[in-house]
Design an enzyme around this catalytic site. Structure first.
Site, short mmCIF file in Angstrom:
data_model
loop_
_atom_site.label_atom_id
_atom_site.label_comp_id
_atom_site.label_asym_id
_atom_site.label_seq_id
_atom_site.Cartn_x
_atom_site.Cartn_y
_atom_site.Cartn_z
N LYS A 144 4.92 11.17 -11.68
CA LYS A 144 4.12 10.31 -12.54
C LYS A 144 4.82 8.95 -12.67
O LYS A 144 5.94 8.87 -13.15
CB LYS A 144 3.94 10.92 -13.92
CG LYS A 144 2.95 12.07 -13.98
CD LYS A 144 2.75 12.52 -15.42
CE LYS A 144 1.71 13.62 -15.52
NZ LYS A 144 1.51 14.04 -16.93
N ARG B 289 0.29 22.17 -15.59
CA ARG B 289 1.10 20.99 -15.86
C ARG B 289 0.77 20.36 -17.21
O ARG B 289 1.60 19.66 -17.81
CB ARG B 289 0.95 19.96 -14.74
CG ARG B 289 1.93 18.79 -14.87
CD ARG B 289 1.97 17.90 -13.65
NE ARG B 289 2.98 16.86 -13.83
CZ ARG B 289 3.30 15.97 -12.90
NH1 ARG B 289 2.71 15.99 -11.71
NH2 ARG B 289 4.22 15.06 -13.15
N ASN C 162 2.88 18.55 -21.73
CA ASN C 162 2.56 17.54 -22.74
C ASN C 162 2.87 18.03 -24.16
O ASN C 162 2.55 17.33 -25.13
CB ASN C 162 1.07 17.16 -22.65
CG ASN C 162 0.76 16.35 -21.41
OD1 ASN C 162 1.48 15.43 -21.07
ND2 ASN C 162 -0.31 16.71 -20.71
N HIS D 216 3.18 9.88 -28.44
CA HIS D 216 2.70 8.59 -27.96
C HIS D 216 2.09 7.77 -29.10
O HIS D 216 2.23 6.55 -29.15
CB HIS D 216 1.68 8.79 -26.83
CG HIS D 216 2.30 9.30 -25.57
ND1 HIS D 216 1.56 9.87 -24.55
CD2 HIS D 216 3.58 9.32 -25.15
CE1 HIS D 216 2.37 10.22 -23.57
NE2 HIS D 216 3.60 9.89 -23.92
N GLU E 109 -2.16 17.84 -12.54
CA GLU E 109 -2.39 18.20 -13.94
C GLU E 109 -3.81 18.71 -14.18
O GLU E 109 -4.53 18.22 -15.05
CB GLU E 109 -2.09 16.99 -14.85
CG GLU E 109 -1.75 17.39 -16.27
CD GLU E 109 -1.20 16.25 -17.11
OE1 GLU E 109 -1.81 15.93 -18.13
OE2 GLU E 109 -0.15 15.69 -16.74
N HIS F 176 11.22 7.66 -27.60
CA HIS F 176 10.32 8.67 -27.04
C HIS F 176 10.76 10.08 -27.40
O HIS F 176 9.96 10.91 -27.85
CB HIS F 176 10.24 8.51 -25.51
CG HIS F 176 9.36 9.54 -24.86
ND1 HIS F 176 8.00 9.54 -24.99
CD2 HIS F 176 9.67 10.61 -24.08
CE1 HIS F 176 7.49 10.57 -24.32
NE2 HIS F 176 8.48 11.23 -23.75
N LYS G 13 10.62 22.07 -14.13
CA LYS G 13 9.70 20.94 -14.01
C LYS G 13 9.18 20.80 -12.59
O LYS G 13 7.97 20.64 -12.36
CB LYS G 13 10.40 19.64 -14.45
CG LYS G 13 9.56 18.36 -14.29
CD LYS G 13 8.55 18.19 -15.40
CE LYS G 13 7.67 16.96 -15.21
NZ LYS G 13 8.28 15.73 -15.71
N ARG H 246 0.81 -1.23 0.00
CA ARG H 246 0.00 0.00 0.00
C ARG H 246 0.84 1.27 0.00
O ARG H 246 0.36 2.34 0.36
CB ARG H 246 -1.00 0.00 1.17
CG ARG H 246 -2.04 -1.11 1.08
CD ARG H 246 -3.21 -0.84 2.02
NE ARG H 246 -4.24 -1.84 1.82
CZ ARG H 246 -4.35 -2.96 2.54
NH1 ARG H 246 -3.48 -3.21 3.50
NH2 ARG H 246 -5.33 -3.81 2.30
N GLU I 117 13.39 16.75 -24.86
CA GLU I 117 12.67 17.19 -23.66
C GLU I 117 13.26 18.50 -23.12
O GLU I 117 12.54 19.33 -22.59
CB GLU I 117 12.73 16.10 -22.58
CG GLU I 117 11.93 14.85 -22.90
CD GLU I 117 10.42 15.06 -22.78
OE1 GLU I 117 9.97 16.17 -22.43
OE2 GLU I 117 9.68 14.09 -23.05
N HIS J 270 3.76 15.63 -26.92
CA HIS J 270 3.56 14.25 -26.45
C HIS J 270 2.32 13.56 -27.00
O HIS J 270 2.27 12.34 -27.04
CB HIS J 270 3.52 14.23 -24.92
CG HIS J 270 4.87 14.36 -24.29
ND1 HIS J 270 5.66 15.48 -24.46
CD2 HIS J 270 5.57 13.52 -23.50
CE1 HIS J 270 6.78 15.30 -23.79
NE2 HIS J 270 6.76 14.13 -23.22
#
Length: 339
Positions: free
Chosen positions: A120, A216, A220, A227, A212, A239, A202, A98, A162, A223
């Site tokens: 993330k 935030r 993207n 993707h 987000e 990527h 960042k 947990r 990036e 992106h």
């Protein structure tokens, strides 16, 4: 919660961190096994990491080994490797018993400036990227540019995409510095400065908008199509290269929608190429050619889709980027026009 970020030119400085003996466990990508001696005294779990292995089966593998090693709820799990390693280590730690503490030592430029920062963590599902995951912050991130000198050129350049993305969003002066840095023989002092500035931007965005809901989303940039490119080429395009192409296409879409200007779109494409990155689908060297229209058809399961619309980040210029809701059908039509 904001993660503490340590940046050091010397990998041996890792030894200065106060780590709990008997409670610290290392998950390390076999690609960087050569740095394992700095973890002497801590149990290591060696894994092979790539996009195909970024799946629940790898989570089960790591969690099973943690159980065998006796990792309790007071454990600290340290992920050592690129963005895939940090993603999957963070996800495993966030659900193991947990949730236990975790930290990262990113060893690729992409991970140092982006993937390891922000909390993330996740895995792919049926080739769709990061569909299963959590937003849980690491305790700390130890960044050492020294480890980048042994990276293959393509992997290093994936991180460059990036870096440029970050500075398109936030800093025109550092954007110019980055283009200069990555289009010439590498200056390590300048690289350290650039990595530190990226990490600062960042982490600042994440602190202000962890889940987000607004700002935030700007991260993207590039992106959405990236993707899709990765999915349609079955990971054949890395990527970072996909993000580079995605940014260039996004700038063209902005022009088509009469929001951006042709001069910036052309400058961005030229700068990407100057840094050794692709700026169009024709340059991605995929075995099976794909079109912009193919990308539009592949984004329907993107996490940014809301109903029949998608949050699409459009670069209009340096430090001038908009989050625009575009109907999926309209985006498909635009892509058909751009073919």
């Amino acid at each position: 919660m904001k993660s503490c970020i340590h940046i050091s030119r010397n990998l041996e400085d890792f030894g200065k961190l106060q780590l709990p003996k008997g409670k610290t466990f290392i998950v390390i990508d076999n690609n960087v096994r050569h740095i394992a001696p700095i973890f002497k005294g801590f149990p290591c779990i060696y894994v092979n990491m790539d996009e195909e292995r970024k799946a629940l089966s790898q989570v089960e593998n790591i969690a099973g080994q943690l159980l065998e090693l006796g990792a309790g709820r007071d454990a600290l799990i340290i992920g050592v490797g690129g963005g895939t390693t940090t993603d999957i280590t963070g996800f495993t730690a966030s659900i193991y018993k947990r949730g236990v503490k975790f930290a990262f030592i990113p060893t690729t430029l992409l991970a140092q400036v982006d993937a390891s920062i922000g909390g993330k963590n996740g895995v792919n599902l049926n080739s769709y990227k990061n569909i299963l995951g959590t937003i849980t912050q690491p305790e700390w991130i130890f960044i050492c540019p020294e480890v980048l000198t042994s990276l293959p050129q393509e992997e290093f350049r994936s991180g460059v995409a990036e870096v440029l993305k970050t500075f398109v969003l936030f800093d025109r002066e550092y954007y110019k510095k980055a283009v200069q840095c990555f289009s010439a023989p590498l200056d390590m002092d300048l690289l350290c400065d650039i990595i530190g500035k990226c990490a600062e931007y960042k982490s600042g965005v994440v602190e202000r908008d962890e889940f987000e809901k607004g700002e935030r989303r700007l991260l993207n940039l590039g992106h959405t199509f990236a993707h899709s490119i990765e999915k349609l080429t079955h990971g054949e395009v890395s990527h970072g290269y996909a993000v580079s192409i995605g940014m260039a296409i996004a700038s063209r879409i902005a022009v088509h929608m009469k929001l951006g200007n042709k001069e910036f779109a052309q400058t961005l494409a030229d700068d990407l190429r100057c840094c050794g990155l692709p700026a169009s689908l024709d340059e991605c060297n995929a075995t099976l050619p794909i079109s912009i229209a193919d990308l539009a058809g592949a984004i329907k399961k993107d996490k940014k889709v809301v109903g029949d619309n998608i949050h699409f980040i459009l670069p209009l210029g340096l430090e001038n980027v908009n989050d625009v809701m575009i109907p999926l059908e309209k985006l498909k039509k635009i892509c058909n026009d751009l073919r």
